[in-house]
Design a protein around this motif. Sequence first.
Motif, short mmCIF file in Angstrom:
data_model
loop_
_atom_site.label_atom_id
_atom_site.label_comp_id
_atom_site.label_asym_id
_atom_site.label_seq_id
_atom_site.Cartn_x
_atom_site.Cartn_y
_atom_site.Cartn_z
N HIS A 1 102.29 42.19 51.04
CA HIS A 1 101.08 43.01 50.52
C HIS A 1 100.23 42.76 50.17
CE1 HIS A 1 100.41 45.21 46.56
NE2 HIS A 1 100.46 45.90 47.42
N ILE A 2 98.71 42.83 50.20
CA ILE A 2 97.45 42.89 50.37
C ILE A 2 97.04 43.79 49.68
CG2 ILE A 2 95.18 41.31 51.57
CD1 ILE A 2 97.20 40.56 53.49
N GLY A 3 96.23 43.48 48.38
CA GLY A 3 95.26 44.17 47.58
C GLY A 3 96.48 45.20 46.83
N HIS A 4 95.93 46.58 48.26
CA HIS A 4 96.85 48.49 48.16
C HIS A 4 97.02 48.47 48.86
CE1 HIS A 4 95.11 48.43 44.11
NE2 HIS A 4 93.60 49.06 44.53
N SER A 5 97.53 47.32 50.28
CA SER A 5 97.36 47.87 51.58
C SER A 5 98.98 46.88 51.84
CB SER A 5 96.63 47.29 52.70
OG SER A 5 95.73 47.71 52.61
N TRP A 6 100.30 47.44 52.72
CA TRP A 6 102.02 47.51 52.82
C TRP A 6 101.91 47.12 54.11
CZ3 TRP A 6 105.61 45.47 49.27
CH2 TRP A 6 105.22 45.96 47.80
N GLY A 7 101.78 45.94 54.69
CA GLY A 7 102.51 45.99 56.21
C GLY A 7 104.15 46.80 56.34
N GLN A 8 104.17 46.77 57.93
CA GLN A 8 104.99 48.01 57.83
C GLN A 8 106.12 47.59 57.78
OE1 GLN A 8 103.75 46.04 60.11
NE2 GLN A 8 105.54 45.45 62.28
N GLY A 9 106.41 46.10 57.24
CA GLY A 9 108.31 46.24 56.69
C GLY A 9 108.55 45.21 58.35
N ILE A 10 109.08 44.34 58.34
CA ILE A 10 110.09 42.99 59.83
C ILE A 10 111.37 42.63 59.12
CG2 ILE A 10 109.22 41.43 59.50
CD1 ILE A 10 108.00 40.96 61.82
N GLN A 11 112.34 43.39 59.92
CA GLN A 11 113.22 43.17 59.97
C GLN A 11 114.70 41.94 59.67
OE1 GLN A 11 116.33 45.32 58.23
NE2 GLN A 11 117.07 43.55 58.33
N VAL A 12 114.56 41.28 58.98
CA VAL A 12 115.17 39.33 59.31
C VAL A 12 116.51 39.74 58.53
CG1 VAL A 12 115.84 37.12 57.54
CG2 VAL A 12 113.31 38.05 57.59
N THR A 13 117.47 39.51 59.56
CA THR A 13 118.91 39.03 59.25
C THR A 13 119.35 37.56 59.33
OG1 THR A 13 118.90 41.24 60.46
CG2 THR A 13 120.96 39.90 60.34
N VAL A 14 120.59 37.01 58.42
CA VAL A 14 121.06 36.31 58.71
C VAL A 14 122.36 36.09 58.25
CG1 VAL A 14 120.99 33.97 57.33
CG2 VAL A 14 118.73 35.29 57.23
N SER A 15 122.65 35.79 59.46
CA SER A 15 124.15 35.56 60.29
C SER A 15 125.11 34.54 59.63
CB SER A 15 124.72 35.29 61.39
OG SER A 15 123.96 34.54 61.95
N SER A 16 125.91 34.49 59.23
CA SER A 16 127.13 32.77 58.31
C SER A 16 127.62 32.65 59.14
CB SER A 16 127.88 34.32 57.29
OG SER A 16 128.79 35.57 58.07
#
Length: 114
Positions: free
Chosen positions: A99-114
């Motif tokens: 998030h920068i100013g009024h803009s958002w990135g497209q989103g990116i998945q982070v998955t952490v396995s146990s």
Amino acid sequence: QGNLVESGGGLVQAGGSLRLSCRASTMITSTFSPLVVGWYRQAPGKQRELVGLVASDRTTSYADSVKGRFTVFRDNSRKTTSLQMNSLKPEDTAVYYCHIGHSWGQGIQVTVSS
């Protein structure tokens, strides 16, 4: 204000590290430099929450859940922000947004396995 392009993310085992990057591709440097840049995340069924941010004077703020493990960086000359994530836990699994100013990135998945 600018199109934000995220990169990085993916699948990692618990205890591992990942680095996310976000570039304000259409923002000029003089616009980028004074802005607060931040990272948020949203896990399934949960609200979007702040992960960490860095202000123009380089002061930082982090969620208690990531303090000591995550670091937010900014590079004004390249109009980028990065999120270094260490000692990842399964509960860090989420879609991460810059998030920068009024803009958002497209989103990116982070998955952490146990």
